[in-house]
Design a protein around this motif. Structure first.
Motif, mmCIF file in Angstrom:
data_model
loop_
_atom_site.group_PDB
_atom_site.id
_atom_site.type_symbol
_atom_site.label_atom_id
_atom_site.label_comp_id
_atom_site.label_asym_id
_atom_site.label_seq_id
_atom_site.Cartn_x
_atom_site.Cartn_y
_atom_site.Cartn_z
ATOM 1 N N LYS A 122 0.814 -1.205 0.000
ATOM 2 C CA LYS A 122 0.000 0.000 0.000
ATOM 3 C C LYS A 122 0.857 1.269 0.000
ATOM 4 O O LYS A 122 0.539 2.252 -0.677
ATOM 5 C CB LYS A 122 -0.896 -0.028 1.254
ATOM 6 N N TYR A 123 1.933 1.239 0.780
ATOM 7 C CA TYR A 123 2.704 2.465 0.995
ATOM 8 C C TYR A 123 3.977 2.600 0.157
ATOM 9 O O TYR A 123 4.617 3.642 0.186
ATOM 10 C CB TYR A 123 3.029 2.601 2.483
ATOM 11 N N GLN A 124 4.339 1.549 -0.575
ATOM 12 C CA GLN A 124 5.535 1.606 -1.424
ATOM 13 C C GLN A 124 5.405 2.724 -2.466
ATOM 14 O O GLN A 124 6.359 3.444 -2.746
ATOM 15 C CB GLN A 124 5.730 0.248 -2.123
ATOM 16 N N ASP A 125 4.200 2.826 -3.028
ATOM 17 C CA ASP A 125 3.949 3.868 -4.017
ATOM 18 C C ASP A 125 2.617 4.525 -3.661
ATOM 19 O O ASP A 125 1.573 4.161 -4.188
ATOM 20 C CB ASP A 125 3.931 3.256 -5.430
ATOM 21 N N TRP A 126 2.691 5.465 -2.774
ATOM 22 C CA TRP A 126 1.531 6.056 -2.120
ATOM 23 C C TRP A 126 1.157 7.391 -2.769
ATOM 24 O O TRP A 126 1.975 8.307 -2.835
ATOM 25 C CB TRP A 126 1.876 6.221 -0.627
ATOM 26 N N GLY A 127 -0.073 7.505 -3.249
ATOM 27 C CA GLY A 127 -0.522 8.735 -3.908
ATOM 28 C C GLY A 127 -0.654 9.888 -2.930
ATOM 29 O O GLY A 127 -1.190 9.710 -1.836
ATOM 30 N N ILE A 128 -0.148 11.045 -3.303
ATOM 31 C CA ILE A 128 -0.141 12.210 -2.404
ATOM 32 C C ILE A 128 -0.609 13.492 -3.115
ATOM 33 O O ILE A 128 -0.715 13.527 -4.329
ATOM 34 C CB ILE A 128 1.273 12.451 -1.791
ATOM 35 N N MET A 129 -0.830 14.525 -2.310
ATOM 36 C CA MET A 129 -1.284 15.816 -2.853
ATOM 37 C C MET A 129 -0.111 16.765 -3.091
ATOM 38 O O MET A 129 -0.192 17.662 -3.915
ATOM 39 C CB MET A 129 -2.260 16.459 -1.874
ATOM 40 N N GLY A 130 0.956 16.535 -2.343
ATOM 41 C CA GLY A 130 2.127 17.398 -2.502
ATOM 42 C C GLY A 130 3.307 16.843 -1.734
ATOM 43 O O GLY A 130 3.140 16.002 -0.837
ATOM 44 N N LEU A 131 4.501 17.309 -2.084
ATOM 45 C CA LEU A 131 5.709 16.873 -1.385
ATOM 46 C C LEU A 131 6.737 18.007 -1.410
ATOM 47 O O LEU A 131 6.847 18.727 -2.399
ATOM 48 C CB LEU A 131 6.301 15.628 -2.050
ATOM 49 N N ALA A 132 7.461 18.138 -0.291
ATOM 50 C CA ALA A 132 8.438 19.228 -0.189
ATOM 51 C C ALA A 132 9.631 18.809 0.654
ATOM 52 O O ALA A 132 9.500 17.970 1.549
ATOM 53 C CB ALA A 132 7.773 20.444 0.452
ATOM 54 N N TYR A 133 10.789 19.401 0.373
ATOM 55 C CA TYR A 133 11.925 19.261 1.282
ATOM 56 C C TYR A 133 11.631 20.145 2.480
ATOM 57 O O TYR A 133 11.027 21.202 2.346
ATOM 58 C CB TYR A 133 13.216 19.749 0.625
ATOM 59 N N CYS A 134 12.050 19.703 3.666
ATOM 60 C CA CYS A 134 11.804 20.476 4.881
ATOM 61 C C CYS A 134 13.056 20.542 5.754
ATOM 62 O O CYS A 134 13.325 19.590 6.472
ATOM 63 C CB CYS A 134 10.647 19.863 5.677
ATOM 64 N N PRO A 135 13.852 21.601 5.741
ATOM 65 C CA PRO A 135 13.715 22.712 4.798
ATOM 66 C C PRO A 135 14.353 22.357 3.465
ATOM 67 O O PRO A 135 15.014 21.319 3.359
ATOM 68 C CB PRO A 135 14.511 23.820 5.504
ATOM 69 N N GLY A 136 14.188 23.203 2.491
ATOM 70 C CA GLY A 136 14.787 22.972 1.180
ATOM 71 C C GLY A 136 14.276 23.979 0.189
ATOM 72 O O GLY A 136 13.654 24.963 0.557
ATOM 73 N N ASN A 137 14.555 23.712 -1.086
ATOM 74 C CA ASN A 137 14.192 24.736 -2.064
ATOM 75 C C ASN A 137 13.336 24.217 -3.210
ATOM 76 O O ASN A 137 13.265 24.825 -4.270
ATOM 77 C CB ASN A 137 15.455 25.414 -2.613
ATOM 78 N N SER A 138 12.688 23.080 -2.973
ATOM 79 C CA SER A 138 11.895 22.506 -4.060
ATOM 80 C C SER A 138 10.685 21.766 -3.502
ATOM 81 O O SER A 138 10.793 21.024 -2.526
ATOM 82 C CB SER A 138 12.809 21.552 -4.850
ATOM 83 N N CYS A 139 9.533 21.997 -4.124
ATOM 84 C CA CYS A 139 8.325 21.275 -3.727
ATOM 85 C C CYS A 139 7.406 21.117 -4.928
ATOM 86 O O CYS A 139 7.574 21.788 -5.950
ATOM 87 C CB CYS A 139 7.608 21.973 -2.576
ATOM 88 N N VAL A 140 6.456 20.196 -4.804
ATOM 89 C CA VAL A 140 5.514 19.952 -5.901
ATOM 90 C C VAL A 140 4.109 19.787 -5.339
ATOM 91 O O VAL A 140 3.919 19.249 -4.237
ATOM 92 C CB VAL A 140 5.957 18.721 -6.748
ATOM 93 N N VAL A 141 3.139 20.292 -6.089
ATOM 94 C CA VAL A 141 1.722 20.179 -5.706
ATOM 95 C C VAL A 141 0.975 19.562 -6.879
ATOM 96 O O VAL A 141 1.168 19.958 -8.028
ATOM 97 C CB VAL A 141 1.131 21.572 -5.366
ATOM 98 N N SER A 142 0.113 18.575 -6.553
ATOM 99 C CA SER A 142 -0.697 17.946 -7.594
ATOM 100 C C SER A 142 -2.174 18.208 -7.317
ATOM 101 O O SER A 142 -2.633 18.087 -6.179
ATOM 102 C CB SER A 142 -0.438 16.437 -7.607
ATOM 103 N N SER A 143 -2.924 18.506 -8.369
ATOM 104 C CA SER A 143 -4.351 18.776 -8.184
ATOM 105 C C SER A 143 -5.194 17.505 -8.313
ATOM 106 O O SER A 143 -6.408 17.527 -8.106
ATOM 107 C CB SER A 143 -4.816 19.810 -9.213
ATOM 108 N N PHE A 144 -4.530 16.385 -8.615
ATOM 109 C CA PHE A 144 -5.221 15.136 -8.920
ATOM 110 C C PHE A 144 -6.121 14.639 -7.781
ATOM 111 O O PHE A 144 -7.221 14.155 -8.019
ATOM 112 C CB PHE A 144 -4.173 14.067 -9.263
ATOM 113 N N ARG A 145 -5.650 14.739 -6.555
ATOM 114 C CA ARG A 145 -6.379 14.187 -5.400
ATOM 115 C C ARG A 145 -7.170 15.216 -4.615
ATOM 116 O O ARG A 145 -7.679 14.910 -3.529
ATOM 117 C CB ARG A 145 -5.391 13.468 -4.462
ATOM 118 N N ILE A 146 -7.241 16.436 -5.116
ATOM 119 C CA ILE A 146 -7.993 17.454 -4.370
ATOM 120 C C ILE A 146 -9.202 17.949 -5.154
ATOM 121 O O ILE A 146 -9.868 18.912 -4.754
ATOM 122 C CB ILE A 146 -7.084 18.649 -3.969
ATOM 123 N N LYS A 147 -9.489 17.272 -6.250
ATOM 124 C CA LYS A 147 -10.606 17.693 -7.110
ATOM 125 C C LYS A 147 -11.927 17.666 -6.338
ATOM 126 O O LYS A 147 -12.121 16.844 -5.446
ATOM 127 C CB LYS A 147 -10.702 16.759 -8.330
#
Ligand SMILES: [Zn+2]
Ligand SMILES: [Zn+2]
Length: 207
Positions: A122-147
């Motif tokens: 289940k968790y090996q490839d887990w669908g998410i809404m966003g991911l970010a380095y904490c702290p860091g300089n790069s993140c991604v947001v997906s609209s797929f799961r928030i429709k």
């Protein structure tokens, strides 16, 4: 002639003494991956400017990294790969990159001791809404799961997830305050709906 020379000397002196202002403003590159609507990019841009006071530059119609693509459970893109590749693409003049995609994204969910959370399938490839380095300089947001059929709910979620992920980049961890935008979604979009579109006082004080 003499006075003229003196005038220029004074002018030079004055201009040298005037304090050099630090004009650098934190700059975020918002990367619009192909298929992500431009009006939604503008919504994210506005909220980042409002909450964090950053300068935003938009890179339109970007190709999503093909080597982040995976087809284990379903066709999607690995969010951990995307933020790594974005980071490698970061130019000196840019402080942060936030990617926006309408494609489904995933990562491997780990438990507190760093192992893949059980059950692994289940968790090996887990669908998410966003991911970010904490702290860091790069993140991604997906609209797929928030429709949501209600556009207002959808836009509210999009703004919250973007503010949340960028907050991680700034070093904010998950917040125990359930009303704070930095609260952990704990695998449910409902958590996001219940949170406010703002940082609590504690989180605000940290940045
Ligand atoms: Zn988070
Ligand atoms: Zn908070």
């Amino acid at each position: 002639m003499k006075y003229c020379f003196l005038f220029w000397c004074i002018l030079l002196l004055v201009s040298c003494q005037s304090p050099v202002k630090d004009t650098h403003q934190t700059t975020v590159l918002v990367k619009q991956y192909k298929g992500f609507p431009k009006n939604e990019v503008d919504t994210v841009t506005t909220i980042l400017q409002k909450v964090y006071g950053v300068k935003v530059i938009i890179a339109q119609n970007q190709e999503l990294y093909e080597n982040a693509f995976i087809d284990v459970k379903s066709p999607r893109y690995r969010a951990d790969s995307i933020i790594k590749l974005q980071k490698a693409d970061l130019k000196d003049s840019i402080d942060y990159i936030l990617g926006l995609t309408s494609k489904d994204i995933s990562t491997t969910k780990k438990d507190d001791s760093g192992n893949v959370k059980k059950p692994e399938y289940k968790y090996q490839d887990w669908g998410i809404m966003g991911l970010a380095y904490c702290p860091g300089n790069s993140c991604v947001v997906s609209s797929f799961r928030i429709k949501h059929k209600n556009k207002a709910v959808y836009f509210d979620r999009l703004k919250k997830v973007s503010v949340h992920e960028f907050g991680h980049n700034l070093g904010l961890p998950h917040c125990p305050d359930k009303k704070c935008v930095m609260t952990d979604a704990v695998e449910s979009v409902k958590t996001i709906d219940n949170a406010k579109l703002k940082l609590c006082n504690n989180c605000n004080a940290k940045i």
